[in-house]
Motif scaffolding. Structure first.
Motif, PDB file in Angstrom:
ATOM      1  N   GLU A  14       0.822  -1.196   0.000  1.00 58.13           N
ATOM      2  CA  GLU A  14       0.000   0.000   0.000  1.00 58.13           C
ATOM      3  C   GLU A  14       0.861   1.253   0.000  1.00 58.13           C
ATOM      4  O   GLU A  14       0.509   2.258  -0.613  1.00 58.13           O
ATOM      5  N   SER A  15       2.009   1.198   0.665  1.00 57.12           N
ATOM      6  CA  SER A  15       2.820   2.415   0.730  1.00 57.12           C
ATOM      7  C   SER A  15       3.354   2.787  -0.649  1.00 57.12           C
ATOM      8  O   SER A  15       3.418   3.966  -0.992  1.00 57.12           O
ATOM      9  N   SER A  44      -3.101   9.040   0.271  1.00 56.75           N
ATOM     10  CA  SER A  44      -3.441   7.736   0.814  1.00 56.75           C
ATOM     11  C   SER A  44      -4.899   7.403   0.527  1.00 56.75           C
ATOM     12  O   SER A  44      -5.631   8.216  -0.033  1.00 56.75           O
ATOM     13  N   ARG A  45      -5.312   6.243   0.910  1.00 60.60           N
ATOM     14  CA  ARG A  45      -6.693   5.829   0.704  1.00 60.60           C
ATOM     15  C   ARG A  45      -7.413   5.767   2.041  1.00 60.60           C
ATOM     16  O   ARG A  45      -8.182   4.868   2.307  1.00 60.60           O
ATOM     17  N   SER A  56       4.469   7.775   3.406  1.00 56.68           N
ATOM     18  CA  SER A  56       4.428   6.602   2.524  1.00 56.68           C
ATOM     19  C   SER A  56       5.798   6.337   1.912  1.00 56.68           C
ATOM     20  O   SER A  56       6.194   5.175   1.763  1.00 56.68           O
ATOM     21  N   GLN A  78       0.547   4.378  -2.497  1.00 58.88           N
ATOM     22  CA  GLN A  78       0.316   5.723  -1.989  1.00 58.88           C
ATOM     23  C   GLN A  78       1.354   6.688  -2.517  1.00 58.88           C
ATOM     24  O   GLN A  78       1.034   7.802  -2.923  1.00 58.88           O
TER      25      GLN A  78
END
Lengths: 322, 322
Positions: free
Chosen positions: A35-36, A45-46, B36, A39
């Motif tokens: 995820e990072s 981000s989400r 992130s 992002q």
DNA sequence: CGCCGTTGATGAATCGTTTCATAAATAAGA
DNA sequence: TCTTATTTATGAAACGATTCATCAACGGCG
């Protein structure tokens, strides 16, 4: 590899065969995407950040549920944080949110001064203020009409014939504390009575313990008020307990009315009359406002302030049995 | 730029002069570092995930507070999520945690079957199970001794002379539900009484509403039990309210004992006797166990299972006034 | 048989931070 | 003054997903 990305995000643009092959590889390797990295690439981000002043308060728990529901529907996660009514903790969490490049932030500010969300604006992170009314200039907000809430409570008590009403409340910096009192006082004026019908009983915090303190003080007052309006349900619970213990009957000797209508108001032994503050709905609407601000036209956005109507929920704590 | 990184992370290894220059630039540009990107580089996030079965339950709110405290002390954030007792939601959140490369995860599993944390192991994300006892083979855990809790409750009621005790409880899949009953039954055996001293009253969920249901059923029972032991305080609150309403006096006609000792047990009009389940401490210890597993020797780690002792808190709901 | 259009696969560049190797500057010692 | 040691600054590479431009393959059609 670009193809893998396509398989995950646009499976229709990739041939049946390769898709299967990639899927198989994913299975075997136990691949989990990062995820990072997403992002970083996406620049944001989400997640939504939600910062409240007391995660222990069922009111905010309900608000958080409302927010989460709306967010999950939009495919976003929510991170709930607790400023514990400390301005410095609030600032720290907002910085954290900025570093995380949160998609948006829902904020219940600790006090009504300043604009704590400035840290966010610099990163173009939209912010919606919840449970506090603010002007429409800088941010959206969703709140309830606390003056009306106070008015409803006041009218209810006055109609029942009470002529001496205690107002138990936390720190006056909170706009809600002031607004609810203003509503109560307006009801008093409406009824053609003088402002000293209302006895001010300040306490330190909006919790049960402070309610117990207030209860002891109430018992000592003379003449004792026949009714008490609390700025929050937790206070009311503490008060009921203390006065019940001292043999004061609720509602016969003392009518009690709370604010927020948390779950435990109804679950109480003598169910508590309360002003229903639509927590989950505030959370939901605020999240939706945030999503609207995010979605299509980043520019043509006008900030909105939604004000919900509270509602009196009459239960036994103010109504003597027939 | 490498120097900027040094200014932020190792300010002592950079000269006074450049440090000031960089700081000034940061101020002027309104620079906020991207978490992130840090995460991507580091390969893992600076967060712990906490997944519980009901964020609305004050018990888990307290547990979350304990976790958060310990995490913040270690410079980590906590993301609290709600599986709402749904195994699929649980799996979804665990995958989310894996995608986020959480530093570690605290999990209150929905049911006692399977090993939902497998998604995490593949990413080498350590997991500590909270509030459920599991073997020491796969993960650490922190729980309380629920059999003992049931035993304490049972002894208390039997000593007070109760000979017919209802056990109100949610789904039997929950180990806690079984353990607490086992404790109760052990107390019954200890006292040399037969197992049918205990009347089983199942309900659907561990919340106030289900408690009210149970209350109605209790009133209808004949012969009516003189005491009721609830698997959770919310159930007890619902029961007390219903029976109080029906004119049954607590504790004289019906003694009530809950489990968890949430804040509202004490705040209740007739304060509730309860088995204190040390929520905040479970949260804190679990976080510390997690941190220990993370920190120094990734290999020489043996999984631990901490079991805390519950404690009987006697209040008025089981003690008739002198 | 060759040209073109379409579809699907490939590779390079990018996001922002950290790390590590290297270079430069400064201080100390011979 | 020159060398060596020490401190401080610089630059390039890497993390992993996404995007976009390019490229290969294939079928249809003149």
């Amino acid at each position: 590899m670009g193809t893998v990305s396509n398989v995950l995000n646009r499976p229709d643009q990739v041939s049946e065969q390769t898709r299967a092959r990639v899927q198989a590889a994913i299975e075997i390797l136990g691949y989990v995407r990062s995820e990072s990295a997403r992002q970083l690439r996406a620049g944001r981000s989400r997640m939504l950040g939600l910062l409240v002043t007391d995660t222990g308060n069922p009111f905010f728990a309900a608000l958080a549920r409302g927010t989460e529901e709306a967010a999950v529907r939009a495919g976003l996660g929510v991170m709930v944080c607790n400023s514990a009514e400390s301005p410095s903790a609030e600032q720290a969490y907002l910085s954290l949110f900025a570093e995380q490049r949160m998609r948006g932030v829902l904020l219940a500010p600790v006090d009504s001064h300043g604009a704590p969300w400035h840290v966010l604006s610099r990163q173009n992170i939209p912010c919606v203020v919840v449970d506090r009314a603010v002007g429409e200039d800088e941010v959206c907000s969703v709140a309830a009409d606390d003056v009306l809430g106070g008015l409803l409570a006041g009218r209810h008590l006055l109609k029942a014939g009470h002529r001496r009403i205690a107002y138990v409340r936390g720190p006056e910096q909170l706009r809600q504390v002031r607004d609810r009192r203003d509503g109560l006082l307006r009801a008093v004026r409406e009824a053609g009575m003088s402002a000293d019908t209302v006895v001010d009983v300040p306490v330190h915090r909006h919790d049960v313990r402070s309610g117990r303190d207030a209860g002891h003080r109430l018992i000592g007052l003379s003449p004792r008020p026949s009714a008490v309006f609390c700025a929050n349900d937790l206070l009311a619970l503490g008060i009921m307990q203390t006065v019940f213990d001292a043999g004061v009957r609720v509602p016969d000797d003392l009518a009690v009315i709370g604010y927020d209508d948390i779950e435990f108001a109804e679950a109480c032994l003598i169910p508590l009359t309360s002003v229903r503050h639509p927590a989950a709905e505030i959370g939901r609407l605020a999240a939706e406002l945030l999503l609207k601000e995010l979605d299509p036209a980043p520019e043509g956005h006008r900030h909105e302030s939604i004000v919900l109507q509270p509602e009196l929920v009459v239960r036994r704590s103010t109504v003597p049995r027939a």
